[in-house]
Design an enzyme around this catalytic site. Sequence first.
Site, PDB file in Angstrom:
ATOM      1  N   ARG A 242       0.850  -1.195   0.000  1.00 59.31           N
ATOM      2  CA  ARG A 242       0.000   0.000   0.000  1.00 59.31           C
ATOM      3  C   ARG A 242       0.880   1.237   0.000  1.00 59.31           C
ATOM      4  NH1 ARG A 242      -3.320  -2.409  -1.938  1.00 59.31           N
ATOM      5  NH2 ARG A 242      -5.464  -2.799  -1.288  1.00 59.31           N
ATOM      6  N   GLU A 271      -2.847   7.880  -4.667  1.00 60.06           N
ATOM      7  CA  GLU A 271      -3.271   7.386  -5.990  1.00 60.06           C
ATOM      8  C   GLU A 271      -4.534   8.084  -6.457  1.00 60.06           C
ATOM      9  OE1 GLU A 271      -3.537   3.075  -6.090  1.00 60.06           O
ATOM     10  OE2 GLU A 271      -1.666   2.905  -4.987  1.00 60.06           O
ATOM     11  N   HIS A 289      -0.701   0.483 -10.129  1.00 59.83           N
ATOM     12  CA  HIS A 289      -1.419  -0.469  -9.253  1.00 59.83           C
ATOM     13  C   HIS A 289      -1.930  -1.682 -10.057  1.00 59.83           C
ATOM     14  CE1 HIS A 289      -3.716  -0.601  -5.180  1.00 59.83           C
ATOM     15  NE2 HIS A 289      -3.459  -1.816  -5.605  1.00 59.83           N
TER      16      HIS A 289
END
Length: 323
Positions: A242, A271, A289
Amino acid sequence: MSKPKVIVTRRWHADVEAILMEKFDTTLNEDDHPMSVAELQDALRNADAVLPTVCDKVDAEVLGADNIRARILGSNGVGFNHIDLDAAKAAGLTVTNTPEVLTDCTADLAMTLLLSAARRAGEGERHLRNGEWTGWRPTHMMGTSVTGKTLGLIGMGRIARAVAARAAHGFNMRIVYHDPFPPRDEDLAGLNATQCASPREVFESADFVSLHCPGGKDTYHLIGTDAFEAMKPTAFLINTARGDVVDEAALVAALEAGEIAGAGLDVFEREPTVSEGLVNRENVVLLPHLGSATLVTRKAMGMRVVENVEAFFNGETPRVKLV
Ligand code: DGY
């Protein structure tokens, strides 16, 4: 009996969407736009199940909506730091996720980043595509060897162990790790992995530090100035966990100061925004991602959500239940 009403927050694998339409009274997000707070709140008010993804922030504000009808959040992904579990519980919601089915896929991507960063693959590709390549020469774009080096893992759950297996068996790497909840000995069989007493011990000894801990308040900025100071100047940071585990500003500063050699990142603190100091650097490999982004895996993740939600509405306990 009428079918439960289900709202899906983003487009999913077509096969999964078809099954959701068949089994439930399903509303899809036809244009795949990210839902606003108000839209997520409306979904909670109007459906029996809301199916978010890891990019939907289901926080206390969203879950504070009045007249919530939903009884389950069937999240599409293994990570759950996008959901305030306490607020979900207080709102009477069950929350499920999709562990196991994306383990290998994510481990493959961690190795992709590790190899790409070490061997300057992104930089080399840009160089060639830009027409800058003038031919082979002994001093051209030398990278870092991977085989036989030390891989340090922060977190030693399923994905970390899958990375360790690839590194140990494919690249003869030595494995060191730290996890406050270490795995059982049988889960480490064949990995020749050494447990470290602290993350710092991992930072100090690893040539590659790969992150595999959950996000959230317990690991927020775990990798910051101190970690970069402890890492070898020749070491690389790999993050498929993360974004908020890493202090992105401290990472940019460490790269600028040459405190570490480079990084391979699939996740970011804000993000889809990525720090300019990363985008502008040649010695970082950046992916949007993509950890679980294969057709097979995205279908398997979606099917796990279907299974979880179906079990819930059949009065059974879903295979994995977060609250
Ligand atoms: C997850 O499932 O948590 C991943 O980040 C999605 O790829």
